[in-house]
Design a protein around this motif. Structure first.
Motif, PDB file in Angstrom:
ATOM      1  N   ASP A   1      48.218  76.509  45.730  1.00  0.00           N
ATOM      2  CA  ASP A   1      47.914  77.426  44.635  1.00  0.00           C
ATOM      3  C   ASP A   1      48.970  77.380  43.536  1.00  0.00           C
ATOM      4  O   ASP A   1      48.705  77.713  42.380  1.00  0.00           O
ATOM      5  N   ALA A   2      50.189  76.963  43.899  1.00  0.00           N
ATOM      6  CA  ALA A   2      51.317  77.067  42.957  1.00  0.00           C
ATOM      7  C   ALA A   2      51.217  76.112  41.776  1.00  0.00           C
ATOM      8  O   ALA A   2      51.907  76.285  40.778  1.00  0.00           O
ATOM      9  N   GLY A   3      50.380  75.102  41.845  1.00  0.00           N
ATOM     10  CA  GLY A   3      50.302  74.085  40.790  1.00  0.00           C
ATOM     11  C   GLY A   3      50.095  74.665  39.398  1.00  0.00           C
ATOM     12  O   GLY A   3      50.852  74.386  38.469  1.00  0.00           O
ATOM     13  N   TYR A   4      49.103  75.478  39.230  1.00  0.00           N
ATOM     14  CA  TYR A   4      48.849  76.109  37.931  1.00  0.00           C
ATOM     15  C   TYR A   4      48.207  77.463  38.172  1.00  0.00           C
ATOM     16  O   TYR A   4      47.646  77.714  39.247  1.00  0.00           O
ATOM     17  N   GLU A   5      48.276  78.318  37.155  1.00  0.00           N
ATOM     18  CA  GLU A   5      47.710  79.667  37.252  1.00  0.00           C
ATOM     19  C   GLU A   5      46.401  79.701  36.460  1.00  0.00           C
ATOM     20  O   GLU A   5      46.384  79.382  35.271  1.00  0.00           O
ATOM     21  N   ASP A   6      45.315  80.078  37.118  1.00  0.00           N
ATOM     22  CA  ASP A   6      44.034  80.185  36.416  1.00  0.00           C
ATOM     23  C   ASP A   6      44.126  81.167  35.254  1.00  0.00           C
ATOM     24  O   ASP A   6      44.750  82.223  35.386  1.00  0.00           O
ATOM     25  N   LEU A   7      43.473  80.834  34.145  1.00  0.00           N
ATOM     26  CA  LEU A   7      43.319  81.840  33.094  1.00  0.00           C
ATOM     27  C   LEU A   7      42.302  82.871  33.570  1.00  0.00           C
ATOM     28  O   LEU A   7      41.285  82.500  34.167  1.00  0.00           O
TER      29      LEU A   7
END
Ligand code: NG1
Ligand code: ZN
Length: 536
Positions: A449-455
Protein backbone atom coordinates in the motif's frame (compact mmCIF):
# COMPACT_ATOMS: atom_id res chain seq x y z
CA UNK A 1 -36.50 -30.34 -33.15
CA UNK A 2 -36.51 -27.27 -35.38
CA UNK A 3 -35.96 -23.57 -34.87
CA UNK A 4 -39.74 -23.16 -34.98
CA UNK A 5 -40.35 -25.62 -32.14
CA UNK A 6 -37.74 -24.00 -29.93
CA UNK A 7 -38.82 -20.47 -30.77
CA UNK A 8 -42.43 -21.32 -29.93
CA UNK A 9 -41.34 -22.88 -26.67
CA UNK A 10 -39.32 -19.75 -25.79
CA UNK A 11 -41.23 -16.76 -27.22
CA UNK A 12 -39.74 -13.30 -26.92
CA UNK A 13 -41.56 -11.23 -24.31
CA UNK A 14 -43.26 -8.15 -25.75
CA UNK A 15 -41.97 -4.65 -25.02
CA UNK A 16 -38.46 -5.77 -24.16
CA UNK A 17 -35.53 -4.49 -26.18
CA UNK A 18 -32.29 -6.41 -25.75
CA UNK A 19 -28.76 -5.21 -26.41
CA UNK A 20 -25.60 -7.28 -26.47
CA UNK A 21 -23.34 -4.87 -24.57
CA UNK A 22 -20.01 -4.90 -22.72
CA UNK A 23 -21.24 -7.71 -20.51
CA UNK A 24 -23.21 -9.59 -23.18
CA UNK A 25 -26.94 -9.71 -22.43
CA UNK A 26 -27.77 -8.90 -18.85
CA UNK A 27 -31.16 -8.28 -17.23
CA UNK A 28 -33.76 -9.89 -14.98
CA UNK A 29 -33.47 -13.66 -15.39
CA UNK A 30 -37.20 -13.99 -16.13
CA UNK A 31 -36.71 -11.99 -19.32
CA UNK A 32 -33.92 -14.19 -20.62
CA UNK A 33 -35.15 -17.65 -21.77
CA UNK A 34 -35.82 -16.55 -25.38
CA UNK A 35 -32.43 -14.86 -25.45
CA UNK A 36 -30.67 -18.03 -24.30
CA UNK A 37 -32.38 -20.09 -26.99
CA UNK A 38 -31.26 -17.60 -29.63
CA UNK A 39 -27.73 -17.30 -28.25
CA UNK A 40 -27.53 -21.08 -28.73
CA UNK A 41 -28.35 -20.59 -32.41
CA UNK A 42 -25.81 -17.81 -32.80
CA UNK A 43 -23.03 -19.72 -31.05
CA UNK A 44 -23.55 -22.62 -33.44
CA UNK A 45 -23.42 -20.22 -36.40
CA UNK A 46 -20.17 -18.75 -35.15
CA UNK A 47 -18.60 -22.15 -34.55
CA UNK A 48 -19.66 -23.43 -37.97
CA UNK A 49 -18.38 -20.22 -39.57
CA UNK A 50 -15.00 -20.91 -37.94
CA UNK A 51 -14.99 -24.51 -39.19
CA UNK A 52 -15.91 -26.09 -35.90
CA UNK A 53 -13.65 -24.06 -33.61
CA UNK A 54 -14.94 -24.25 -30.04
CA UNK A 55 -17.10 -21.33 -28.89
CA UNK A 56 -17.85 -20.68 -25.21
CA UNK A 57 -21.09 -19.55 -23.58
CA UNK A 58 -21.17 -18.24 -20.01
CA UNK A 59 -24.43 -17.77 -18.12
CA UNK A 60 -23.83 -15.27 -15.35
CA UNK A 61 -24.68 -11.77 -14.15
CA UNK A 62 -21.38 -11.35 -12.30
CA UNK A 63 -21.75 -8.83 -9.45
CA UNK A 64 -25.42 -8.06 -10.14
CA UNK A 65 -28.16 -9.06 -7.67
CA UNK A 66 -29.39 -12.63 -7.56
CA UNK A 67 -32.63 -12.14 -9.60
CA UNK A 68 -30.56 -10.95 -12.59
CA UNK A 69 -28.79 -13.19 -15.00
CA UNK A 70 -26.94 -12.84 -18.28
CA UNK A 71 -25.14 -14.57 -21.07
CA UNK A 72 -22.05 -13.86 -23.11
CA UNK A 73 -20.13 -15.60 -25.85
CA UNK A 74 -16.45 -16.46 -25.81
CA UNK A 75 -14.41 -16.62 -29.03
CA UNK A 76 -12.01 -19.50 -29.83
CA UNK A 77 -8.97 -17.58 -28.54
CA UNK A 78 -10.67 -17.37 -25.13
CA UNK A 79 -11.39 -13.66 -25.65
CA UNK A 80 -14.76 -11.94 -25.73
CA UNK A 81 -16.95 -12.38 -28.83
CA UNK A 82 -15.63 -10.46 -31.84
CA UNK A 83 -17.34 -7.05 -31.68
CA UNK A 84 -18.50 -7.34 -35.30
CA UNK A 85 -20.80 -10.16 -34.21
CA UNK A 86 -22.37 -8.27 -31.29
CA UNK A 87 -25.02 -6.64 -33.54
CA UNK A 88 -26.00 -10.12 -34.83
CA UNK A 89 -26.65 -11.20 -31.25
CA UNK A 90 -28.76 -8.08 -30.68
CA UNK A 91 -30.71 -8.58 -33.92
CA UNK A 92 -31.54 -12.24 -33.26
CA UNK A 93 -32.61 -11.56 -29.68
CA UNK A 94 -35.09 -8.89 -30.77
CA UNK A 95 -36.93 -10.79 -33.51
CA UNK A 96 -40.57 -10.41 -32.37
CA UNK A 97 -41.93 -13.70 -33.76
CA UNK A 98 -40.96 -17.24 -34.70
CA UNK A 99 -41.28 -16.37 -38.40
CA UNK A 100 -39.05 -13.34 -38.16
CA UNK A 101 -36.51 -15.30 -36.13
CA UNK A 102 -36.33 -18.01 -38.79
CA UNK A 103 -36.01 -15.58 -41.66
CA UNK A 104 -33.45 -13.42 -39.82
CA UNK A 105 -31.42 -16.48 -38.91
CA UNK A 106 -31.45 -17.69 -42.53
CA UNK A 107 -30.46 -14.28 -43.87
CA UNK A 108 -27.69 -14.02 -41.30
CA UNK A 109 -26.32 -17.47 -42.13
CA UNK A 110 -26.21 -16.54 -45.83
CA UNK A 111 -24.81 -13.09 -45.26
CA UNK A 112 -22.07 -14.45 -43.00
CA UNK A 113 -21.39 -17.25 -45.50
CA UNK A 114 -21.88 -19.99 -42.94
CA UNK A 115 -21.81 -23.55 -44.27
CA UNK A 116 -24.38 -25.26 -42.07
CA UNK A 117 -22.86 -28.66 -42.90
CA UNK A 118 -19.74 -27.74 -40.95
CA UNK A 119 -19.38 -29.22 -37.47
CA UNK A 120 -19.81 -27.03 -34.38
CA UNK A 121 -18.30 -27.29 -30.91
CA UNK A 122 -19.74 -25.48 -27.93
CA UNK A 123 -18.66 -25.41 -24.29
CA UNK A 124 -20.82 -23.72 -21.68
CA UNK A 125 -21.08 -23.06 -17.97
CA UNK A 126 -23.17 -21.15 -15.46
CA UNK A 127 -22.67 -19.49 -12.10
CA UNK A 128 -24.62 -20.43 -8.94
CA UNK A 129 -27.75 -18.34 -9.61
CA UNK A 130 -31.01 -20.25 -9.04
CA UNK A 131 -32.22 -19.18 -12.50
CA UNK A 132 -29.21 -20.89 -14.13
CA UNK A 133 -30.63 -24.38 -14.79
CA UNK A 134 -33.78 -23.08 -16.57
CA UNK A 135 -31.70 -20.80 -18.76
CA UNK A 136 -29.27 -23.59 -19.59
CA UNK A 137 -32.26 -25.67 -20.73
CA UNK A 138 -33.30 -22.91 -23.13
CA UNK A 139 -29.72 -22.68 -24.38
CA UNK A 140 -29.50 -26.44 -24.94
CA UNK A 141 -32.75 -26.34 -26.90
CA UNK A 142 -31.07 -23.87 -29.25
CA UNK A 143 -27.96 -26.00 -29.58
CA UNK A 144 -30.00 -29.15 -30.29
CA UNK A 145 -31.72 -27.63 -33.31
CA UNK A 146 -28.69 -28.66 -35.35
CA UNK A 147 -28.67 -32.29 -34.27
CA UNK A 148 -25.48 -34.29 -34.29
CA UNK A 149 -23.43 -31.66 -36.06
CA UNK A 150 -23.07 -29.86 -32.72
CA UNK A 151 -20.84 -31.30 -30.01
CA UNK A 152 -21.44 -29.88 -26.57
CA UNK A 153 -19.34 -29.80 -23.43
CA UNK A 154 -21.26 -28.79 -20.30
CA UNK A 155 -18.89 -27.54 -17.58
CA UNK A 156 -21.74 -27.21 -15.08
CA UNK A 157 -21.31 -24.63 -12.31
CA UNK A 158 -17.99 -22.91 -12.99
CA UNK A 159 -16.41 -19.46 -12.93
CA UNK A 160 -16.27 -17.23 -15.99
CA UNK A 161 -12.45 -17.38 -16.23
CA UNK A 162 -12.40 -21.19 -16.10
CA UNK A 163 -14.84 -21.25 -19.02
CA UNK A 164 -12.55 -18.86 -20.95
CA UNK A 165 -9.54 -21.04 -20.12
CA UNK A 166 -11.25 -24.21 -21.32
CA UNK A 167 -12.26 -22.54 -24.59
CA UNK A 168 -8.71 -21.32 -25.24
CA UNK A 169 -7.10 -24.61 -24.24
CA UNK A 170 -9.55 -26.66 -26.33
CA UNK A 171 -8.72 -24.64 -29.43
CA UNK A 172 -4.97 -24.71 -28.84
CA UNK A 173 -3.98 -27.56 -31.13
CA UNK A 174 -0.38 -27.53 -29.87
CA UNK A 175 -1.76 -28.41 -26.41
CA UNK A 176 0.87 -26.06 -24.96
CA UNK A 177 -1.61 -23.84 -23.17
CA UNK A 178 -2.86 -26.62 -20.92
CA UNK A 179 -5.29 -29.50 -20.48
CA UNK A 180 -8.77 -28.19 -21.44
CA UNK A 181 -10.53 -29.03 -18.18
CA UNK A 182 -11.09 -27.41 -14.80
CA UNK A 183 -8.64 -29.92 -13.32
CA UNK A 184 -6.12 -29.05 -16.02
CA UNK A 185 -6.40 -25.38 -15.10
CA UNK A 186 -5.99 -26.02 -11.38
CA UNK A 187 -2.99 -28.27 -11.99
CA UNK A 188 -1.38 -25.66 -14.23
CA UNK A 189 -1.82 -22.88 -11.68
CA UNK A 190 -0.75 -25.06 -8.76
CA UNK A 191 2.45 -26.04 -10.56
CA UNK A 192 3.35 -22.46 -11.49
CA UNK A 193 2.55 -21.17 -8.00
CA UNK A 194 4.66 -23.91 -6.41
CA UNK A 195 7.58 -22.99 -8.69
CA UNK A 196 7.23 -19.32 -7.72
CA UNK A 197 6.88 -19.82 -3.98
CA UNK A 198 9.34 -22.68 -3.56
CA UNK A 199 10.72 -22.63 -0.04
CA UNK A 200 9.19 -19.21 0.69
CA UNK A 201 6.03 -21.06 1.81
CA UNK A 202 3.80 -21.74 3.56
CA UNK A 203 2.60 -18.15 3.32
CA UNK A 204 0.59 -16.21 5.90
CA UNK A 205 -3.13 -17.11 5.96
CA UNK A 206 -5.35 -15.32 3.46
CA UNK A 207 -9.07 -14.63 4.01
CA UNK A 208 -11.17 -14.80 0.86
CA UNK A 209 -14.69 -13.35 0.59
CA UNK A 210 -16.30 -15.47 -2.15
CA UNK A 211 -19.41 -13.24 -2.49
CA UNK A 212 -21.49 -16.37 -1.78
CA UNK A 213 -20.92 -17.26 -5.41
CA UNK A 214 -19.22 -19.72 -7.69
CA UNK A 215 -15.79 -18.51 -6.61
CA UNK A 216 -16.35 -20.50 -3.40
CA UNK A 217 -16.57 -23.69 -5.43
CA UNK A 218 -13.55 -22.87 -7.59
CA UNK A 219 -11.49 -21.83 -4.58
CA UNK A 220 -12.20 -25.09 -2.77
CA UNK A 221 -11.28 -27.16 -5.84
CA UNK A 222 -8.10 -25.20 -6.29
CA UNK A 223 -6.92 -25.31 -2.68
CA UNK A 224 -7.51 -29.06 -2.67
CA UNK A 225 -5.16 -29.25 -5.68
CA UNK A 226 -2.58 -26.87 -4.18
CA UNK A 227 -2.00 -28.28 -0.70
CA UNK A 228 -0.79 -26.09 2.20
CA UNK A 229 1.52 -23.64 0.43
CA UNK A 230 -1.09 -20.92 0.88
CA UNK A 231 -3.48 -21.37 3.84
CA UNK A 232 -6.73 -19.99 2.44
CA UNK A 233 -9.74 -19.25 4.67
CA UNK A 234 -12.88 -18.88 2.57
CA UNK A 235 -15.64 -16.54 3.83
CA UNK A 236 -19.13 -15.98 2.36
CA UNK A 237 -19.44 -19.38 0.76
CA UNK A 238 -23.23 -19.78 1.10
CA UNK A 239 -23.87 -20.60 -2.55
CA UNK A 240 -27.30 -22.15 -1.92
CA UNK A 241 -28.71 -19.61 0.53
CA UNK A 242 -31.42 -17.64 -1.22
CA UNK A 243 -30.58 -13.98 -1.71
CA UNK A 244 -27.02 -14.27 -0.40
CA UNK A 245 -25.17 -13.89 -3.71
CA UNK A 246 -23.30 -10.55 -3.83
CA UNK A 247 -25.44 -9.30 -0.95
CA UNK A 248 -23.40 -6.99 1.30
CA UNK A 249 -20.21 -8.72 0.20
CA UNK A 250 -17.99 -9.35 -2.80
CA UNK A 251 -15.56 -7.23 -4.80
CA UNK A 252 -18.15 -4.82 -6.15
CA UNK A 253 -19.55 -4.07 -2.70
CA UNK A 254 -16.07 -3.43 -1.28
CA UNK A 255 -14.96 -1.23 -4.19
CA UNK A 256 -18.13 0.86 -4.40
CA UNK A 257 -18.68 1.25 -0.67
CA UNK A 258 -14.96 1.52 0.04
CA UNK A 259 -15.64 -0.54 3.14
CA UNK A 260 -15.35 -4.03 4.61
CA UNK A 261 -18.24 -6.41 4.02
CA UNK A 262 -20.08 -6.50 7.38
CA UNK A 263 -19.53 -10.27 7.52
CA UNK A 264 -15.77 -9.84 7.23
CA UNK A 265 -15.84 -7.07 9.80
CA UNK A 266 -17.78 -9.09 12.35
CA UNK A 267 -15.67 -12.20 11.79
CA UNK A 268 -12.78 -10.22 13.27
CA UNK A 269 -10.27 -11.93 10.98
CA UNK A 270 -8.63 -8.64 10.05
CA UNK A 271 -8.04 -7.41 13.56
CA UNK A 272 -4.81 -9.38 13.87
CA UNK A 273 -1.97 -7.09 12.75
CA UNK A 274 -0.64 -7.97 9.31
CA UNK A 275 -3.81 -9.78 8.21
CA UNK A 276 -5.04 -9.26 4.70
CA UNK A 277 -8.16 -10.34 2.86
CA UNK A 278 -9.60 -10.23 -0.62
CA UNK A 279 -13.05 -10.29 -2.21
CA UNK A 280 -14.13 -12.03 -5.41
CA UNK A 281 -17.19 -10.96 -7.37
CA UNK A 282 -20.13 -13.26 -8.19
CA UNK A 283 -18.48 -15.05 -11.12
CA UNK A 284 -14.91 -14.77 -9.79
CA UNK A 285 -13.38 -12.67 -12.54
CA UNK A 286 -12.71 -9.66 -10.29
CA UNK A 287 -10.70 -9.30 -7.11
CA UNK A 288 -9.78 -6.54 -4.67
CA UNK A 289 -7.62 -6.83 -1.55
CA UNK A 290 -7.81 -4.89 1.71
CA UNK A 291 -6.52 -4.72 5.26
CA UNK A 292 -6.90 -2.60 8.36
CA UNK A 293 -4.31 0.06 8.99
CA UNK A 294 -2.44 -0.76 12.19
CA UNK A 295 -2.66 2.50 14.11
CA UNK A 296 -6.26 3.42 13.45
CA UNK A 297 -7.76 0.18 12.18
CA UNK A 298 -8.83 2.18 9.11
CA UNK A 299 -10.05 0.24 6.10
CA UNK A 300 -7.46 0.33 3.32
CA UNK A 301 -8.42 -0.78 -0.18
CA UNK A 302 -5.94 -2.41 -2.56
CA UNK A 303 -7.90 -2.32 -5.81
CA UNK A 304 -7.17 -3.12 -9.44
CA UNK A 305 -4.92 -0.06 -9.79
CA UNK A 306 -2.84 -1.10 -6.79
CA UNK A 307 -2.55 -4.61 -8.23
CA UNK A 308 -1.51 -3.29 -11.66
CA UNK A 309 1.14 -0.99 -10.22
CA UNK A 310 2.68 -3.60 -7.93
CA UNK A 311 2.67 -6.31 -10.60
CA UNK A 312 4.07 -4.05 -13.35
CA UNK A 313 6.88 -2.77 -11.13
CA UNK A 314 7.76 -6.31 -10.16
CA UNK A 315 7.76 -7.63 -13.72
CA UNK A 316 9.96 -4.73 -14.83
CA UNK A 317 12.45 -5.68 -12.12
CA UNK A 318 12.40 -9.30 -13.26
CA UNK A 319 12.97 -8.30 -16.88
CA UNK A 320 15.97 -6.19 -15.82
CA UNK A 321 17.33 -9.03 -13.69
CA UNK A 322 16.86 -11.46 -16.56
CA UNK A 323 19.43 -9.35 -18.48
CA UNK A 324 18.06 -10.31 -21.83
CA UNK A 325 20.16 -8.51 -24.44
CA UNK A 326 18.90 -5.06 -25.48
CA UNK A 327 17.20 -6.40 -28.56
CA UNK A 328 15.01 -8.58 -26.38
CA UNK A 329 14.59 -6.15 -23.50
CA UNK A 330 10.93 -6.85 -23.09
CA UNK A 331 8.68 -3.85 -22.82
CA UNK A 332 6.29 -3.94 -19.88
CA UNK A 333 3.31 -1.61 -20.18
CA UNK A 334 0.10 -0.95 -18.27
CA UNK A 335 -3.40 -0.43 -19.65
CA UNK A 336 -5.96 1.45 -17.60
CA UNK A 337 -9.32 3.14 -18.06
CA UNK A 338 -10.35 6.65 -17.06
CA UNK A 339 -11.50 5.19 -13.72
CA UNK A 340 -7.90 4.46 -12.72
CA UNK A 341 -6.94 6.61 -9.78
CA UNK A 342 -4.87 9.57 -10.95
CA UNK A 343 -2.19 8.74 -8.40
CA UNK A 344 -1.61 5.31 -9.92
CA UNK A 345 -1.14 6.73 -13.40
CA UNK A 346 1.23 9.39 -12.10
CA UNK A 347 3.23 6.83 -10.15
CA UNK A 348 3.70 4.57 -13.17
CA UNK A 349 4.54 7.40 -15.54
CA UNK A 350 7.10 8.87 -13.14
CA UNK A 351 8.81 5.48 -13.15
CA UNK A 352 8.92 5.33 -16.93
CA UNK A 353 6.36 2.60 -17.26
CA UNK A 354 4.21 3.36 -20.29
CA UNK A 355 0.48 3.67 -19.60
CA UNK A 356 -2.29 3.43 -22.18
CA UNK A 357 -5.80 4.66 -21.35
CA UNK A 358 -8.70 2.98 -23.16
CA UNK A 359 -12.49 2.87 -22.98
CA UNK A 360 -14.24 0.87 -20.27
CA UNK A 361 -14.74 -2.82 -20.98
CA UNK A 362 -12.32 -5.69 -20.83
CA UNK A 363 -12.14 -6.20 -24.58
CA UNK A 364 -10.59 -2.74 -25.00
CA UNK A 365 -8.04 -3.30 -22.26
CA UNK A 366 -7.18 -6.74 -23.55
CA UNK A 367 -6.49 -5.54 -27.08
CA UNK A 368 -4.37 -2.62 -25.93
CA UNK A 369 -2.36 -4.92 -23.64
CA UNK A 370 -1.56 -7.17 -26.59
CA UNK A 371 0.52 -4.35 -28.01
CA UNK A 372 3.14 -4.70 -25.25
CA UNK A 373 5.58 -7.60 -24.81
CA UNK A 374 4.18 -7.91 -21.32
CA UNK A 375 0.90 -6.04 -20.98
CA UNK A 376 -0.58 -5.53 -17.52
CA UNK A 377 -4.22 -4.47 -17.61
CA UNK A 378 -6.61 -3.83 -14.76
CA UNK A 379 -9.82 -1.92 -14.31
CA UNK A 380 -9.88 -0.10 -10.98
CA UNK A 381 -12.71 -2.44 -9.92
CA UNK A 382 -10.32 -5.40 -9.98
CA UNK A 383 -10.90 -6.96 -13.37
CA UNK A 384 -7.66 -7.68 -15.17
CA UNK A 385 -4.74 -9.87 -16.05
CA UNK A 386 -1.27 -9.84 -17.60
CA UNK A 387 -0.63 -10.84 -21.20
CA UNK A 388 2.69 -12.24 -22.40
CA UNK A 389 3.17 -11.92 -26.16
CA UNK A 390 4.28 -14.97 -28.15
CA UNK A 391 7.56 -13.25 -28.94
CA UNK A 392 8.16 -12.53 -25.25
CA UNK A 393 7.66 -16.20 -24.40
CA UNK A 394 9.93 -17.19 -27.27
CA UNK A 395 12.65 -14.78 -26.09
CA UNK A 396 12.39 -16.09 -22.54
CA UNK A 397 12.60 -19.70 -23.65
CA UNK A 398 15.54 -19.04 -25.98
CA UNK A 399 17.54 -16.91 -23.52
CA UNK A 400 20.93 -18.15 -22.35
CA UNK A 401 21.32 -16.52 -18.94
CA UNK A 402 24.84 -15.57 -17.83
CA UNK A 403 24.25 -15.78 -14.08
CA UNK A 404 22.17 -17.75 -11.59
CA UNK A 405 20.24 -14.53 -10.87
CA UNK A 406 19.35 -14.05 -14.51
CA UNK A 407 18.38 -17.71 -14.84
CA UNK A 408 16.14 -17.37 -11.82
CA UNK A 409 14.45 -14.26 -13.18
CA UNK A 410 13.74 -16.02 -16.47
CA UNK A 411 12.38 -19.07 -14.70
CA UNK A 412 10.10 -16.83 -12.63
CA UNK A 413 8.87 -14.83 -15.61
CA UNK A 414 7.92 -18.07 -17.36
CA UNK A 415 6.18 -19.32 -14.23
CA UNK A 416 4.19 -16.06 -14.02
CA UNK A 417 3.11 -16.51 -17.63
CA UNK A 418 1.76 -19.95 -16.65
CA UNK A 419 0.13 -18.76 -13.44
CA UNK A 420 -1.74 -15.87 -15.07
CA UNK A 421 -4.87 -16.53 -17.12
CA UNK A 422 -4.01 -15.37 -20.66
CA UNK A 423 -7.63 -15.34 -21.82
CA UNK A 424 -9.33 -13.08 -19.29
CA UNK A 425 -8.94 -11.76 -15.74
CA UNK A 426 -9.44 -14.39 -13.05
CA UNK A 427 -9.91 -13.63 -9.35
CA UNK A 428 -8.25 -16.91 -8.39
CA UNK A 429 -5.25 -16.57 -10.65
CA UNK A 430 -4.88 -12.86 -9.78
CA UNK A 431 -5.04 -13.76 -6.09
CA UNK A 432 -2.09 -16.11 -6.57
CA UNK A 433 -0.28 -13.51 -8.66
CA UNK A 434 -0.56 -10.95 -5.85
CA UNK A 435 0.49 -13.50 -3.23
CA UNK A 436 3.50 -14.57 -5.30
CA UNK A 437 4.66 -10.97 -5.81
CA UNK A 438 4.20 -10.16 -2.10
CA UNK A 439 6.20 -13.28 -1.19
CA UNK A 440 9.02 -12.37 -3.56
CA UNK A 441 9.14 -8.81 -2.30
CA UNK A 442 8.88 -9.98 1.30
CA UNK A 443 6.00 -7.52 1.70
CA UNK A 444 2.84 -7.40 3.78
CA UNK A 445 -0.28 -5.50 2.71
CA UNK A 446 0.92 -2.20 4.21
CA UNK A 447 4.25 -2.35 2.32
CA UNK A 448 2.31 -2.89 -0.88
CA UNK A 449 0.00 0.00 0.00
CA UNK A 450 2.92 2.35 0.71
CA UNK A 451 3.80 2.90 -2.97
CA UNK A 452 1.36 5.74 -3.58
CA UNK A 453 -1.68 7.29 -1.90
CA UNK A 454 -4.97 7.15 -3.80
CA UNK A 455 -6.61 10.48 -4.51
CA UNK A 456 -9.97 10.65 -2.75
CA UNK A 457 -12.65 9.79 -5.30
CA UNK A 458 -16.37 9.30 -5.86
CA UNK A 459 -18.35 7.30 -8.37
CA UNK A 460 -21.98 8.36 -8.72
CA UNK A 461 -24.78 6.66 -10.65
CA UNK A 462 -27.11 9.22 -12.20
CA UNK A 463 -30.44 8.20 -13.64
CA UNK A 464 -31.36 10.27 -16.66
CA UNK A 465 -34.34 10.10 -19.02
CA UNK A 466 -32.18 9.17 -22.03
CA UNK A 467 -28.57 8.18 -21.59
CA UNK A 468 -28.01 7.83 -25.33
CA UNK A 469 -27.63 11.60 -25.64
CA UNK A 470 -24.34 11.31 -23.73
CA UNK A 471 -21.55 10.59 -26.18
CA UNK A 472 -18.00 10.17 -24.93
CA UNK A 473 -14.67 10.40 -26.73
CA UNK A 474 -10.94 10.26 -25.93
CA UNK A 475 -11.11 6.94 -24.06
CA UNK A 476 -14.32 8.24 -22.49
CA UNK A 477 -12.58 11.10 -20.71
CA UNK A 478 -14.58 13.77 -22.51
CA UNK A 479 -18.11 14.28 -23.82
CA UNK A 480 -18.86 15.47 -27.35
CA UNK A 481 -22.59 15.51 -26.64
CA UNK A 482 -24.80 17.11 -25.26
CA UNK A 483 -23.28 20.24 -26.78
CA UNK A 484 -21.53 22.53 -24.30
CA UNK A 485 -21.62 20.13 -21.36
CA UNK A 486 -17.92 19.24 -21.54
CA UNK A 487 -16.92 22.91 -21.31
CA UNK A 488 -19.09 23.29 -18.22
CA UNK A 489 -17.56 20.20 -16.63
CA UNK A 490 -14.07 21.55 -17.21
CA UNK A 491 -14.97 24.93 -15.81
CA UNK A 492 -16.12 23.30 -12.56
CA UNK A 493 -13.13 20.94 -12.48
CA UNK A 494 -10.67 23.81 -12.61
CA UNK A 495 -11.94 25.07 -9.26
CA UNK A 496 -10.69 21.96 -7.47
CA UNK A 497 -7.11 21.22 -6.57
CA UNK A 498 -6.04 18.09 -8.49
CA UNK A 499 -9.65 17.86 -9.63
CA UNK A 500 -10.52 15.43 -12.38
CA UNK A 501 -13.98 14.38 -13.40
CA UNK A 502 -15.66 12.76 -16.36
CA UNK A 503 -19.11 11.60 -17.36
CA UNK A 504 -20.03 8.62 -19.53
CA UNK A 505 -23.08 6.49 -20.22
CA UNK A 506 -22.87 3.05 -18.61
CA UNK A 507 -22.56 0.12 -21.00
CA UNK A 508 -24.24 -2.28 -18.57
CA UNK A 509 -26.89 -0.30 -16.71
CA UNK A 510 -29.48 2.31 -17.60
CA UNK A 511 -27.58 5.23 -16.08
CA UNK A 512 -24.84 7.76 -16.56
CA UNK A 513 -21.74 7.51 -14.36
CA UNK A 514 -20.01 10.50 -12.85
CA UNK A 515 -16.45 10.00 -11.61
CA UNK A 516 -14.64 12.65 -9.61
CA UNK A 517 -11.35 12.81 -7.77
CA UNK A 518 -9.64 15.66 -5.96
CA UNK A 519 -7.08 16.42 -3.31
CA UNK A 520 -9.32 15.92 -0.30
CA UNK A 521 -12.31 13.79 0.52
CA UNK A 522 -14.69 16.71 0.79
CA UNK A 523 -13.44 18.25 -2.45
CA UNK A 524 -13.96 14.93 -4.27
CA UNK A 525 -17.47 14.81 -2.80
CA UNK A 526 -18.28 18.37 -3.79
CA UNK A 527 -16.85 17.98 -7.27
CA UNK A 528 -18.95 14.83 -7.81
CA UNK A 529 -22.06 16.66 -6.60
CA UNK A 530 -21.40 19.69 -8.79
CA UNK A 531 -20.89 17.56 -11.91
CA UNK A 532 -23.95 15.45 -11.08
CA UNK A 533 -25.99 18.67 -11.00
CA UNK A 534 -24.75 19.54 -14.49
CA UNK A 535 -25.76 16.13 -15.82
CA UNK A 536 -29.28 16.02 -14.36
P1 NG1 B 1 -20.25 0.29 -17.14
O1 NG1 B 1 -21.60 -0.07 -16.64
O2 NG1 B 1 -20.16 0.50 -18.63
O3 NG1 B 1 -19.66 1.43 -16.35
C1 NG1 B 1 -19.18 -1.65 -15.65
C2 NG1 B 1 -17.85 -1.33 -15.01
C3 NG1 B 1 -16.76 -1.75 -15.97
C4 NG1 B 1 -16.88 -3.23 -16.35
C5 NG1 B 1 -18.32 -3.55 -16.77
C6 NG1 B 1 -18.61 -5.03 -16.71
C7 NG1 B 1 -17.24 0.60 -13.62
C8 NG1 B 1 -17.20 2.06 -13.49
N1 NG1 B 1 -17.74 0.11 -14.76
O4 NG1 B 1 -19.28 -0.97 -16.87
O5 NG1 B 1 -15.50 -1.49 -15.39
O6 NG1 B 1 -16.46 -4.03 -15.28
O7 NG1 B 1 -19.28 -3.02 -15.89
O8 NG1 B 1 -18.33 -5.74 -17.74
O9 NG1 B 1 -16.82 -0.11 -12.70
ZN1 ZN C 1 -17.57 -10.65 -12.84
Amino acid sequence: NSIADGANQYPKPEHVNYTYGTAGFRTLATKLPSVLFRVGLLAVLRSKRLEGATIGIMVTASHNPEPDNGVKLVDPSGEMLDPSWEPHATTLSNCPSTESLISTFTTLANHLRVDLHQPANIVYARDTRPSGPELIKALETGLRVFGDSVKINDLGVTTTPILHYVVKATNDKTAEYGVPTKEGYNAKMAKAFTTLIGNKGPLAPLYVDCANGVGAVALKDFTDALGDLLPVHPLNTATTTQGALNHMCGADFVKTKQALPPSVHSSGVLSKPGSRACSFDGDADRIVFYYLNEEKANFRLLDGDKIAVMVAMFLVDLVVKAKLDEEHRLKVGVVQTAYANGSSTKYLTSRNIPVTCVSTGVKHLHHAAQRYDIGVYFEANGHGTVLFSDSAIKALKAASPQSPDAANAIKNLLAFSELINQAVGDALSDMLLVEAVLAHRGWGASDWDAGYEDLPNRLVKVEVPDRSIFVATDAERKLTNPPGLQEKIEEVMRKYEMGRSFVRPSGTEDCVRVYAEAKTNSEAENLALAITDLVR
